[in-house]
Design a protein around this motif. Structure first.
Motif, PDB file in Angstrom:
ATOM      1  N   ASP A 178     -52.394  50.198  43.299  1.00 35.56           N
ATOM      2  CA  ASP A 178     -52.472  51.593  42.866  1.00 35.56           C
ATOM      3  C   ASP A 178     -52.310  51.713  41.358  1.00 35.56           C
ATOM      4  O   ASP A 178     -52.513  52.793  40.795  1.00 35.56           O
ATOM      5  CB  ASP A 178     -51.384  52.439  43.548  1.00 35.56           C
ATOM      6  N   SER A 179     -51.939  50.624  40.711  1.00 37.39           N
ATOM      7  CA  SER A 179     -51.770  50.646  39.257  1.00 37.39           C
ATOM      8  C   SER A 179     -53.097  50.992  38.607  1.00 37.39           C
ATOM      9  O   SER A 179     -54.113  50.323  38.820  1.00 37.39           O
ATOM     10  CB  SER A 179     -51.282  49.292  38.753  1.00 37.39           C
ATOM     11  N   ALA A 180     -53.106  52.063  37.823  1.00 33.40           N
ATOM     12  CA  ALA A 180     -54.344  52.566  37.220  1.00 33.40           C
ATOM     13  C   ALA A 180     -53.984  53.765  36.360  1.00 33.40           C
ATOM     14  O   ALA A 180     -52.830  54.198  36.318  1.00 33.40           O
ATOM     15  CB  ALA A 180     -55.343  53.000  38.292  1.00 33.40           C
ATOM     16  N   ILE A 181     -55.012  54.303  35.697  1.00 35.59           N
ATOM     17  CA  ILE A 181     -54.863  55.596  35.039  1.00 35.59           C
ATOM     18  C   ILE A 181     -55.480  56.640  35.967  1.00 35.59           C
ATOM     19  O   ILE A 181     -56.606  56.462  36.445  1.00 35.59           O
ATOM     20  CB  ILE A 181     -55.574  55.623  33.677  1.00 35.59           C
ATOM     21  N   TYR A 182     -54.743  57.691  36.225  1.00 34.59           N
ATOM     22  CA  TYR A 182     -55.237  58.755  37.093  1.00 34.59           C
ATOM     23  C   TYR A 182     -55.610  59.945  36.214  1.00 34.59           C
ATOM     24  O   TYR A 182     -54.798  60.452  35.441  1.00 34.59           O
ATOM     25  CB  TYR A 182     -54.182  59.135  38.143  1.00 34.59           C
ATOM     26  N   LEU A 183     -56.871  60.341  36.342  1.00 36.83           N
ATOM     27  CA  LEU A 183     -57.424  61.386  35.478  1.00 36.83           C
ATOM     28  C   LEU A 183     -57.683  62.657  36.271  1.00 36.83           C
ATOM     29  O   LEU A 183     -58.173  62.615  37.400  1.00 36.83           O
ATOM     30  CB  LEU A 183     -58.753  60.922  34.870  1.00 36.83           C
ATOM     31  N   CYS A 184     -57.379  63.754  35.649  1.00 37.72           N
ATOM     32  CA  CYS A 184     -57.662  65.083  36.196  1.00 37.72           C
ATOM     33  C   CYS A 184     -58.755  65.696  35.315  1.00 37.72           C
ATOM     34  O   CYS A 184     -58.720  65.544  34.086  1.00 37.72           O
ATOM     35  CB  CYS A 184     -56.376  65.899  36.141  1.00 37.72           C
ATOM     36  N   ALA A 185     -59.716  66.376  35.928  1.00 28.34           N
ATOM     37  CA  ALA A 185     -60.806  66.969  35.142  1.00 28.34           C
ATOM     38  C   ALA A 185     -61.254  68.267  35.776  1.00 28.34           C
ATOM     39  O   ALA A 185     -61.180  68.437  36.996  1.00 28.34           O
ATOM     40  CB  ALA A 185     -61.986  66.001  35.053  1.00 28.34           C
ATOM     41  N   LEU A 186     -61.742  69.164  34.928  1.00 31.21           N
ATOM     42  CA  LEU A 186     -62.276  70.433  35.425  1.00 31.21           C
ATOM     43  C   LEU A 186     -63.593  70.745  34.740  1.00 31.21           C
ATOM     44  O   LEU A 186     -63.754  70.438  33.553  1.00 31.21           O
ATOM     45  CB  LEU A 186     -61.317  71.589  35.144  1.00 31.21           C
ATOM     46  N   PRO A 187     -64.526  71.360  35.467  1.00 28.81           N
ATOM     47  CA  PRO A 187     -65.721  71.865  34.791  1.00 28.81           C
ATOM     48  C   PRO A 187     -65.314  72.846  33.707  1.00 28.81           C
ATOM     49  O   PRO A 187     -64.415  73.668  33.891  1.00 28.81           O
ATOM     50  CB  PRO A 187     -66.497  72.548  35.923  1.00 28.81           C
ATOM     51  N   ASN A 188     -66.007  72.736  32.599  1.00 29.44           N
ATOM     52  CA  ASN A 188     -65.622  73.409  31.386  1.00 29.44           C
ATOM     53  C   ASN A 188     -66.513  74.617  31.147  1.00 29.44           C
ATOM     54  O   ASN A 188     -67.697  74.564  31.427  1.00 29.44           O
ATOM     55  CB  ASN A 188     -65.755  72.405  30.240  1.00 29.44           C
ATOM     56  N   SER A 189     -65.938  75.679  30.608  1.00 28.01           N
ATOM     57  CA  SER A 189     -66.764  76.834  30.278  1.00 28.01           C
ATOM     58  C   SER A 189     -67.415  76.679  28.913  1.00 28.01           C
ATOM     59  O   SER A 189     -68.235  77.479  28.533  1.00 28.01           O
ATOM     60  CB  SER A 189     -65.928  78.112  30.318  1.00 28.01           C
ATOM     61  N   GLY A 190     -67.059  75.628  28.209  1.00 31.27           N
ATOM     62  CA  GLY A 190     -67.655  75.383  26.898  1.00 31.27           C
ATOM     63  C   GLY A 190     -68.923  74.569  27.007  1.00 31.27           C
ATOM     64  O   GLY A 190     -69.635  74.616  27.999  1.00 31.27           O
ATOM     65  N   ASN A 191     -69.182  73.755  26.019  1.00 29.68           N
ATOM     66  CA  ASN A 191     -70.440  73.016  25.994  1.00 29.68           C
ATOM     67  C   ASN A 191     -70.342  71.623  26.576  1.00 29.68           C
ATOM     68  O   ASN A 191     -71.287  70.861  26.533  1.00 29.68           O
ATOM     69  CB  ASN A 191     -70.967  72.933  24.561  1.00 29.68           C
ATOM     70  N   THR A 192     -69.191  71.280  27.147  1.00 29.66           N
ATOM     71  CA  THR A 192     -69.064  69.984  27.806  1.00 29.66           C
ATOM     72  C   THR A 192     -68.914  70.215  29.303  1.00 29.66           C
ATOM     73  O   THR A 192     -68.180  71.095  29.716  1.00 29.66           O
ATOM     74  CB  THR A 192     -67.845  69.213  27.292  1.00 29.66           C
ATOM     75  N   PRO A 193     -69.600  69.432  30.116  1.00 29.87           N
ATOM     76  CA  PRO A 193     -69.571  69.670  31.558  1.00 29.87           C
ATOM     77  C   PRO A 193     -68.199  69.520  32.181  1.00 29.87           C
ATOM     78  O   PRO A 193     -67.878  70.209  33.123  1.00 29.87           O
ATOM     79  CB  PRO A 193     -70.542  68.631  32.100  1.00 29.87           C
TER      80      PRO A 193
END
Lengths: 114, 111
Positions: free
Chosen positions: B83-98
């Motif tokens: 399970d050792s890893a980097i865990y990333l959280c992400a959200l769709p963006n209202s700006g110019n990046t998806p």
């Protein structure tokens, strides 16, 4: 089915040379994304394609960077006159549609500029 | 500007422990929240959350979203060294990046 593939997996180049990185998205995915991850840092968005069009290129770090996509499939990210600060892992992702669809990542290309 | 903040930034636990990773967000127009696991190079998709209070589960991993308090948690029970890893959280963006990503939580599980 096959996932996102990228080539080469590793690239070592000399400062000042041009490099071309390739991404093959999942078949049928209309959206394709490029990210950069420098060592120890988070993901940095570069550019995305909807079909063959890139609506916004402002995420590209400099005018040495360019990207294109053809046939709503393969994409290439080109870095001209590479600099040492370009050393990073370049990740490509694709999604069925845009924005709300889950992005699936390729294995990345590790670029080292000497 | 849309923002994603993850905590803790890093975490070291022993095998068998349970961990809870946090992701808080501020987005103009919420659509979904995504969790990824990053080992070596490429992030791999874990969960997509769109509705509050509904737990998503996959083996020892589970995640839940609270749209009122604007956060999500990722739980890992009976942790293993894999399970050792980097865990990333992400959200769709209202700006110019998806997608906008948090900086990630680096989890280290030691035997």
């Amino acid at each position: 089915g096959a996932g996102v593939s990228q080539s080469p997996s590793n690239k070592v180049t000399e400062k000042g040379k041009d490099v071309e990185l390739r991404c093959d998205p999942i078949s049928g995915h209309t959206a394709l994304y490029w990210y950069r991850q420098r060592l120890g840092q988070g993901l940095e968005f570069l550019i995305y394609f909807q079909g063959n069009s890139a609506p916004d290129k402002s995420g590209l770090p400099s005018d040495r960077f360019s990207a294109e996509r053809t046939g709503e499939s393969v994409s290439t990210l080109t870095i001209q006159r590479t600099q040492q600060e370009d050393s990073a892992v370049y990740l490509c992702a694709s999604s069925l549609g845009i924005i709300t669809d889950t992005q699936y990542f390729g294995p990345g290309t590790r670029l080292t500029v000497l | 500007e849309d923002k994603v903040v993850q905590s803790p930034l890093s975490l070291v636990v022993h095998e068998g422990d349970t961990v809870t990773l946090n992701c808080s967000y501020e987005v103009t127009n919420f659509r979904s929240l995504l969790w990824y696991k990053q080992e070596k190079k490429a992030p791999t998709f874990l969960f997509m959350l769109t509705s509050s209070g509904i737990e998503k589960k996959s083996g020892r991993l589970s995640s839940i979203l609270d749209k009122k308090e604007l956060f999500s948690i990722l739980n890992i029970t009976a942790t293993q060294t894999g399970d050792s890893a980097i865990y990333l959280c992400a959200l769709p963006n209202s700006g110019n990046t998806p997608l906008v990503f948090g900086k990630g939580t680096r989890l280290s599980v030691i035997a």
